[in-house]
Design an enzyme around this catalytic site. Structure first.
Site, mmCIF file in Angstrom:
data_model
loop_
_atom_site.group_PDB
_atom_site.id
_atom_site.type_symbol
_atom_site.label_atom_id
_atom_site.label_comp_id
_atom_site.label_asym_id
_atom_site.label_seq_id
_atom_site.Cartn_x
_atom_site.Cartn_y
_atom_site.Cartn_z
ATOM 1 C CB SER A 100 -23.100 2.707 -73.451
ATOM 2 O OG SER A 100 -24.493 2.686 -73.628
ATOM 3 C CE LYS A 187 -26.839 0.284 -75.384
ATOM 4 N NZ LYS A 187 -26.738 1.710 -75.072
ATOM 5 C CE LYS A 255 -19.281 3.958 -76.075
ATOM 6 N NZ LYS A 255 -20.247 4.611 -75.183
#
Length: 310
Positions: A100, A187, A255
């Site tokens: 990701s 995502k 993150k």
């Protein structure tokens, strides 16, 4: 198919096991070699450097921590496409990135990979360079173990169609979202919903505990109602019990939500709820909870696990 896999961690290891059970030859590399060697007894072949995968495998899958890790693994001195040796032409046709990372970084890496690999491939196979598919997943460790992950894919339609049978070893669904980078954007949408929901669950658990009721019973009380979800059933137990095996680190959410915030800025998208979640995660990091389990949202709220209602 001969497959390379970089990053046999909490998610990667069960994905590799599914590939092996499906009959594929899987060569594995990890920066910490012991994690790769742990899969050798199950049939995986450990290599010394990612470059070996590019010269021996048709598809190389990545499941890494962040964009710098992906860049180093692909373009480093011993990377997939680094240190090209004309005597060892590339066999890799597809690079499938399950990491990701930001959509903009994905697009830049894909362009760079196409430029490098088009000049170093085995022209006997009529290749024009390695196709890049960004394929982040959702479903967590449980989904990886069960082989029921959801994959959001970005890339050329022909490349995505070509690797769908491969991904079927551990994915219940592969959705082509558009060109390179579109999978990463999808995502981010997923993580926006997931992190906001888990934060709300933590607040509900905190409210229950501080009101003197047993928060652990929320899963039963809310089952079948509008508040019920896989996340509710997963995280209420994790927020009300101690000693459960971790399913991920809070820093991973930080993150991803930081990437959501950056993408929101780039696109002019107002995201006030996500912004609040971002501050909760920053507070968690400041409290030393970066490596804590994903359920540590409740610890940011300083709510004892198994508190007032026990």
């Amino acid at each position: 198919m001969e497959i390379g896999f970089c990053g046999p961690g909490l998610m990667g290891a069960p994905m590799i096991r599914h590939l092996l059970r499906a009959g594929h030859t899987v060569r594995v590399w990890n920066r910490t070699r012991a994690k790769a060697e742990a899969l050798a007894a199950e049939g995986a072949q450990v290599v010394d450097a990612p470059r070996e995968l590019a010269t021996r495998c048709e598809a190389v899958l990545l499941c890494l921590a962040d964009a710098p890790a992906v860049e180093e693994t692909v373009f480093g001195a011993a990377g997939l496409l680094g240190g090209a040796n004309p005597a060892e032409p590339l066999r890799v046709r597809w690079i499938v990135d399950h990491s990701s990372i930001p959509p903009a970084a994905t697009r830049a890496l894909a362009l760079r990979a196409a430029a490098v690999s088009s000049g170093a491939t085995d022209h006997a196979t009529n290749q024009s360079g390695a196709g890049w598919i960004d394929a982040p997943v959702s479903g967590g460790v449980a989904g990886a173990q069960a082989g029921t992950l959801a994959v959001m894919a970005g890339g050329a339609a022909a490349d995505v169609d070509a690797i769908k049978p491969l991904l079927a070893a551990y994915a219940a669904r592969v959705t082509h979202m558009g060109d390179v980078g579109a999978g990463q954007t999808a995502k981010l949408c997923n993580q926006t919903i997931v992190t906001a929901t888990i934060a709300a669950i933590a607040e509900a658990v905190s409210l229950a505990e501080r009101s003197g009721i047993d928060a652990a019973r929320l899963t039963e009380a809310l089952a079948g109602g509008w508040a019920d979800s896989v996340l509710l059933q997963t995280f209420v137990p994790r927020m009300t019990q101690s000693g459960l095996a971790p399913i991920g680190a809070l820093r991973t959410f930080q993150k991803d939500v930081d990437t959501v915030a950056a993408t929101a800025y780039e696109t002019g998208t107002p995201m006030p709820v996500s912004a609040t979640v971002q501050q909760l995660l920053r507070l968690g990091a400041a409290m030393g909870l970066g490596e804590a389990d994903l359920s540590a949202f409740v610890d940011v709220l300083q709510t004892p696990r198994g508190g007032a209602g026990r």
